[in-house]
Design a protein around this motif. Structure first.
Motif, PDB file in Angstrom:
ATOM      1  N   ARG A 153      -6.891 -24.554   4.850  1.00 42.95           N
ATOM      2  CA  ARG A 153      -6.914 -23.074   4.665  1.00 42.95           C
ATOM      3  C   ARG A 153      -8.263 -22.809   4.704  1.00 42.95           C
ATOM      4  O   ARG A 153      -9.229 -23.294   4.783  1.00 42.95           O
ATOM      5  CB  ARG A 153      -6.327 -22.910   3.465  1.00 42.95           C
ATOM      6  N   LYS A 158      -8.154 -19.676   1.337  1.00 40.18           N
ATOM      7  CA  LYS A 158      -7.412 -18.858   1.114  1.00 40.18           C
ATOM      8  C   LYS A 158      -5.723 -18.950   1.168  1.00 40.18           C
ATOM      9  O   LYS A 158      -5.462 -19.380   2.388  1.00 40.18           O
ATOM     10  CB  LYS A 158      -7.841 -17.413   2.190  1.00 40.18           C
ATOM     11  N   ASP A 159      -5.053 -18.572   0.392  1.00 37.29           N
ATOM     12  CA  ASP A 159      -3.597 -18.628   0.510  1.00 37.29           C
ATOM     13  C   ASP A 159      -3.079 -17.925   1.841  1.00 37.29           C
ATOM     14  O   ASP A 159      -3.412 -17.087   2.116  1.00 37.29           O
ATOM     15  CB  ASP A 159      -2.928 -18.218  -0.819  1.00 37.29           C
ATOM     16  N   GLY A 160      -1.919 -18.579   2.288  1.00 35.77           N
ATOM     17  CA  GLY A 160      -1.483 -17.992   3.508  1.00 35.77           C
ATOM     18  C   GLY A 160      -2.169 -17.934   4.783  1.00 35.77           C
ATOM     19  O   GLY A 160      -1.801 -17.493   5.762  1.00 35.77           O
ATOM     20  N   TYR A 172       3.027 -30.765   2.875  1.00 34.44           N
ATOM     21  CA  TYR A 172       2.907 -29.449   2.555  1.00 34.44           C
ATOM     22  C   TYR A 172       4.029 -29.131   1.331  1.00 34.44           C
ATOM     23  O   TYR A 172       5.064 -29.841   1.656  1.00 34.44           O
ATOM     24  CB  TYR A 172       3.080 -28.517   3.910  1.00 34.44           C
ATOM     25  N   GLN A 204       5.331 -23.464  -2.045  1.00 31.65           N
ATOM     26  CA  GLN A 204       3.974 -22.574  -2.265  1.00 31.65           C
ATOM     27  C   GLN A 204       3.713 -21.857  -0.779  1.00 31.65           C
ATOM     28  O   GLN A 204       2.784 -21.324  -0.470  1.00 31.65           O
ATOM     29  CB  GLN A 204       2.966 -23.451  -2.580  1.00 31.65           C
ATOM     30  N   GLU A 250       3.961 -22.979   2.404  1.00 30.58           N
ATOM     31  CA  GLU A 250       3.179 -23.674   3.166  1.00 30.58           C
ATOM     32  C   GLU A 250       4.065 -24.048   4.510  1.00 30.58           C
ATOM     33  O   GLU A 250       3.441 -24.409   5.469  1.00 30.58           O
ATOM     34  CB  GLU A 250       2.379 -24.958   2.642  1.00 30.58           C
ATOM     35  N   THR A 292       2.656 -21.076   7.058  1.00 31.08           N
ATOM     36  CA  THR A 292       1.467 -21.635   7.729  1.00 31.08           C
ATOM     37  C   THR A 292       1.350 -22.915   8.446  1.00 31.08           C
ATOM     38  O   THR A 292       0.895 -23.026   9.223  1.00 31.08           O
ATOM     39  CB  THR A 292       0.254 -21.617   6.406  1.00 31.08           C
TER      40      THR A 292
END
Length: 443
Positions: A201, A205-207, A236, A240, A242, A245
């Motif tokens: 990431r 940062k998430d997302g 992954y 969550q 993932e 992403t």
């Protein structure tokens, strides 16, 4: 800012040649080249070893699918062995147990595991050390930013070892659990496994996903001089977010580098057991082969053979030839089990997430195929009618069949209900199983 480089250059008294090589050329690198080397992009002296039609991403990372270089005295391009890139779904809490099984089944010479934080480095390394006993010939090392330079250097020396004397899979595997401090600067030819805990990431940062960080992490594998195909595996967690992403990262890596990150099935408990058996067998065979020209080893083997026969005869003096053979086989099996490094039979678990509380069900009907796959809605409708209860994600395999997870009790009940006479009309033409492994990769 590069004060150390500038200080070094200012102290140079004679003419010098300054060369910079970077795996990725982003805006930061371009700025450095412009300020310190006084070169502009495209100017003579600026060599970009990429295809002329290459594209770049938002960070300025260029594709280098056709990168090659000429060795003096030859006209052929030199390349490293193939590097394969995989993704593997695994819930966060089950990752380390899965990683242990991946190490057992792949038997890497060197492997690097990238985890998000310094605290996780210590936790993961401790758990792996406990799971991978000395009988597995696996050593686990740690590397993170809180370590002083002397400790880092000792770790690298221990991890590197003697890279020239590891011709077979039966030699020791060295595993490095590290933060991204290990994603740059390590050049060890025998790294043939790189594992990532989660999608890389941007700034944590998430997302988000960071393709440049992916390139640097996976670039530790398949270095020039490697003689073995390397694998990079990104673990992954769909729960969550993932999965989304990962899709973005897959698309960008395909576009900017021509790299395909393909799904890979989890090693099944049966595959782990089989690998442990063969590892123990190979250690037997290697010791035996080494002893052909080593009188001391021959004498050692002869000693144990004599003692085994004496003990069996003494403990079971009335045993016949068949009983004696059976006793010897049991002792041989016990010795191999000890060499395998396993403490118990690898228990069943989900083949989709490695969750030990779940079981994977595979469903198909007489008409489904690669060109005519099942659809998640039709599978959901049927299995709910069979009493499955709430269903999670349904994945479609390459052969058109469907796989999904249920708790142990619900999976058992589903298979029982599907076999009941009163359900025969509902399930006509349908088939269900709890597979021991998945040959067809689910999407």
């Amino acid at each position: 800012d590069n004060p150390e480089v500038e200080w070094l250059l200012e102290g140079m008294r004679n003419d010098y040649q300054l060369i910079l090589a970077s795996a990725t050329i982003n805006k930061r690198v371009e700025t450095f080249v412009g300020e310190v080397m006084e070169l502009e992009v495209g100017e003579e002296g600026y060599v970009n070893m990429v295809d002329e039609d290459a594209t770049t991403n938002d960070s300025g990372i260029a594709t280098d699918d056709d990168v090659g270089f000429e060795i003096e005295g030859t006209s052929e391009k030199q390349a490293t062995e193939e590097v394969r890139h995989w993704s593997m779904a695994a819930s966060g809490r089950d990752r380390t147990a899965l990683v242990s099984d991946i190490i057992i089944t792949s038997a890497p010479r060197r492997g690097i595991i990238f985890v998000p934080s310094k605290a996780e480095v210590e936790v993961v390394a401790q758990e792996l050390s406990e799971r991978l006993s000395s009988a597995n010939d696996v050593s686990v090392h740690v590397l993170h930013g809180d370590m002083v330079q002397a400790a880092r250097s000792r770790t690298i020396v221990a991890f590197r070892g003697d890279t020239e004397s590891m011709p077979t899979q039966t030699d020791m595997s060295r595993i490095l659990v590290a933060t991204d401090v290990a994603s740059r600067g390590l050049d060890i030819p025998t790294v043939d496994l790189v594992l990532q805990y989660g999608v890389p990431r941007k700034n944590g940062k998430d997302g988000t996903f960071d393709s440049e960080l992916f390139i640097h992490r996976t670039g530790r594998a398949g270095r020039f001089g490697s003689t073995r195909t390397a694998d990079t595996i990104m673990l992954y967690d769909r729960s969550q977010g993932e999965g989304t992403t990962l899709t973005g990262l897959q698309e960008e890596m395909k576009r900017i580098r021509g790299i395909e990150i393909l799904p890979k099935t989890l090693p099944s408990p049966g595959e782990v057991m089989n690998s442990a058996y063969h590892r123990a067998l190979q250690r037997f065979e290697k010791f035996d082969a080494d002893g052909e020209d080593d009188r001391e080893k021959q004498d050692l083997v002869q000693y144990f053979e004599n003692r085994l026969m004496q003990d069996v005869h003494f403990d079971h003096s009335d045993a016949g030839p068949s009983q004696t053979e059976s006793l010897l086989m049991k002792r041989l099996a016990a010795a191999m089990a000890a060499l395998s490094g396993l403490e118990e039979i690898v228990p069943p678990r989900s083949l989709l997430t490695a969750n030990p509380s779940d079981r994977t069900i595979r469903a198909w009907n007489d008409s489904c195929s690669r060109s005519n796959p099942l659809s998640p809605p039709e599978v959901t409708k049927l299995v709910k009618a069979l009493g499955s209860g709430k269903l999670g994600r349904i994945s479609i395999c390459e052969d058109g069949s469907a796989v999904f997870d249920l708790s142990r009790s619900k999976a058992k009940r589903l298979l029982q209900n599907a076999g009941e006479d009163e359900m025969s009309s509902l399930v006509e033409g349908w088939h269900f199983e709890m597979p021991e492994s998945l040959s067809a990769i689910p999407s």
